[in-house]
Design a protein around this motif. Structure first.
Motif, PDB file in Angstrom:
ATOM      1  N   GLY A 122      -0.398  -3.501   8.463  1.00  0.00           N
ATOM      2  CA  GLY A 122      -1.513  -3.800   7.578  1.00  0.00           C
ATOM      3  C   GLY A 122      -1.392  -5.138   6.888  1.00  0.00           C
TER       4      GLY A 122
ATOM      5  N   SER B 205       1.302  -2.348   4.129  1.00  0.00           N
ATOM      6  CA  SER B 205       0.820  -3.567   3.497  1.00  0.00           C
ATOM      7  C   SER B 205      -0.692  -3.648   3.672  1.00  0.00           C
ATOM      8  CB  SER B 205       1.488  -4.797   4.127  1.00  0.00           C
ATOM      9  OG  SER B 205       2.901  -4.698   4.068  1.00  0.00           O
ATOM     10  N   GLY B 206      -1.304  -4.566   2.956  1.00  0.00           N
ATOM     11  CA  GLY B 206      -2.739  -4.766   3.063  1.00  0.00           C
ATOM     12  C   GLY B 206      -3.106  -6.185   2.703  1.00  0.00           C
TER      13      GLY B 206
ATOM     14  N   THR C 200      -6.224  -2.655   5.721  1.00  0.00           N
ATOM     15  CA  THR C 200      -4.892  -2.199   6.098  1.00  0.00           C
ATOM     16  C   THR C 200      -5.008  -1.462   7.422  1.00  0.00           C
ATOM     17  OG1 THR C 200      -2.900  -1.017   5.348  1.00  0.00           O
ATOM     18  CG2 THR C 200      -5.038  -0.006   4.840  1.00  0.00           C
TER      19      THR C 200
ATOM     20  N   GLY D 155       4.205  -9.402   4.509  1.00  0.00           N
ATOM     21  CA  GLY D 155       4.079  -7.970   4.263  1.00  0.00           C
ATOM     22  C   GLY D 155       5.261  -7.445   3.473  1.00  0.00           C
TER      23      GLY D 155
ATOM     24  N   VAL E 165       0.843  -1.185   0.000  1.00  0.00           N
ATOM     25  CA  VAL E 165       0.000   0.000   0.000  1.00  0.00           C
ATOM     26  C   VAL E 165       0.883   1.241   0.000  1.00  0.00           C
ATOM     27  CG1 VAL E 165      -1.777   1.293   1.245  1.00  0.00           C
ATOM     28  CG2 VAL E 165      -1.840  -1.212   1.233  1.00  0.00           C
TER      29      VAL E 165
END
Length: 481
Positions: A230, A108-109, A120, A187, A62
């Protein structure tokens, strides 16, 4: 040293294999002191790779960007008479100017829906003007923020123009997670690219982490670093058990203490995003306190457990269910509660509109009470007022307190009164030391029950002010001249 490393690796391998059940008997022999070796090709080839292959495509990077305005420093010559005379009165030339600068953040998501719903952390996208996500197959998409919940530090994104269906990570029941379970963290730490780390669950209800209102986190020793926020914490079935959100560190890197928001809380926020974008949490109308060792002894308990009910809002769901002040709530919905954080978490993971069961101890008797889960009501009009003039209250914004307002202001133990919602800087109220969340009780002997009462108490000039207010449940008094 080499032999030591080899032994540690063998132990780790045996533990990982035993967790799958393939060589349980061999592992039991090893624990009994017998040396064993893998006895089949299947045992030798055991790996986390199948789990990673199923989960990694649904974990995204992200990228969030925001534009901020920065004021440039004022020229040191702007007030110098000589330079003004030499250049003329060019005030604009020396005036401070602002410039725009783009700030970026990386996190990250996790994709949880085939149409591109991504979970996230809120702190990854807070204040962002643009959000972009990148998948492990190098595809990139713009995304919209459809829900940002600061209280849980969770946010929900939606991919624009998704096209084909996305891979997803299914939710697990995080209540089934146990200390010692193997987990994987996936991640994008430090922006180096998608990374997988492995560890165990160190705790399942860690509080005092300080990153959200709901202090109930999964702790793991899987390496989590900046950029992992996230990202997914998954079990060996490839199910989402948590969203990585924080680390305990003094160096900026992983020290083996990472925290994840449990999947049951994540699922509530994800569902709220799809049902209108607002997280609606149940309200039952109780105030509770923790049970320490002294209180436990006075209650006849062999150890501290549960939460003690200290106040009940009249007519609230808890009141109608028969909960009483002095009751010891030991479980909510079949899940044990040992402190106010666990109590709040158990309620927050329930849906508004249903019911749950409170397990209660009252005078040595065990009771099960069915409690309705309702939205916090606005029992009185807010009647928001800005206080002006020369009183100590000038510069504050006040409103009438109701359960709904208390929920919005995160005041979980107050139900009524006049609350300070905001205070302007460099005003009388700020200099006196009032804070948002303070509840005004009395002014010069006049009881303050509504904002109208406060306005009336400040209309006349006073040579002295005697003020009583509540802060964090404690009554305070201040005398001003």
């Amino acid at each position: 040293m080499g032999q030591f490393k080899k032994s540690v690796a063998q132990i780790a391998l045996c533990a990982a294999l035993a967790s799958t059940g393939v060589i349980a008997s061999n592992y039991s022999s090893a624990l009994a002191g017998e040396k064993t070796v893998p006895s089949s090709k299947a045992e030798i080839s055991l790996s986390f790779a199948p789990v990673v292959k199923s989960v990694a495509p649904a974990v995204v990077n992200v990228y969030a960007s925001r534009t901020v305005q920065e004021r440039q420093r004022r020229s040191p010559f702007s007030d110098d008479p000589f330079f003004r005379r030499f250049f003329g009165d060019q005030s604009d030339r020396f005036a401070p100017r602002s410039r725009s600068r783009v700030q970026s953040s990386l996190g990250s998501g996790v994709i949880v829906s085939e149409d591109g719903i991504i979970i996230t952390n809120n702190h990854v996208i807070a204040g962002a003007d643009e959000v972009r996500v990148a998948l492990s197959d190098r595809r990139e998409f713009d995304a919209d923020i459809i829900l940002a919940d600061e209280r849980t530090d969770l946010a929900v994104l939606k991919v624009r123009d998704p096209g084909n269906a996305f891979p997803v990570v299914p939710f697990a029941n995080s209540d089934e997670l146990e200390v010692g379970d193997l987990v994987l963290a996936i991640g994008n730490p430090f922006g180096v690219g998608q990374t997988v780390t492995q560890g165990i669950v160190s705790a399942v209800a860690r509080n005092q982490v300080g990153v959200s209102d709901y202090q109930f986190f999964i702790q793991t020793d899987a390496a989590i670093n900046p950029g992992n926020s996230g990202g997914a914490l998954v079990d060996l079935k490839g199910r989402l058990v948590g969203v990585n959100t924080a680390i305990f560190t003094r160096s900026g890197g992983s020290n083996g203490i990472g925290f994840a928001i449990p999947a049951n809380m994540v699922e509530v926020v994800a569902a709220a995003a799809e049902e209108g974008g607002i997280v609606r949490r149940p309200w039952v109308g109780t105030s509770v306190q923790p049970v320490g060792s002294d209180l436990a002894a006075s209650l006849g308990l062999d150890r501290p457990s549960g939460v003690l009910v200290t106040r009940i809002q009249e007519g609230s769901p808890a009141d109608r269910a028969g909960v009483q002040v002095g009751d010891l709530i030991t479980a909510v919905g079949g899940a044990q509660v040992d402190d106010p954080d666990a109590y709040g978490y158990r309620l927050a993971t329930k849906k508004v509109g249903g019911t749950t069961v409170f397990e209660v101890m009252r005078e040595g008797e065990s009771l099960s009470l069915n409690v309705s889960l309702e939205r916090a009501p606005e029992t009185v009009a807010r009647d928001v007022r800005e206080i002006e003039g020369n009183s100590p209250f000038a510069g504050m914004q006040v409103m009438n307190l109701s359960p709904a307002v208390a929920e919005e202001l995160r005041m979980y133990n107050e139900f009524s009164g006049v609350v300070i919602a905001d205070i302007k800087t460099r005003t009388n109220a700020a200099y006196v030391g009032f804070k948002p969340g303070d509840i005004l009780v009395d002014v010069n002997g006049n009881e303050i029950n509504t904002t109208k009462d406060l306005v009336g108490a400040t209309r006349t000039q006073q040579r002295a002010w005697k003020i009583a207010f509540k802060r964090d449940g404690q009554l305070r008094q201040v005398n001003l001249r």
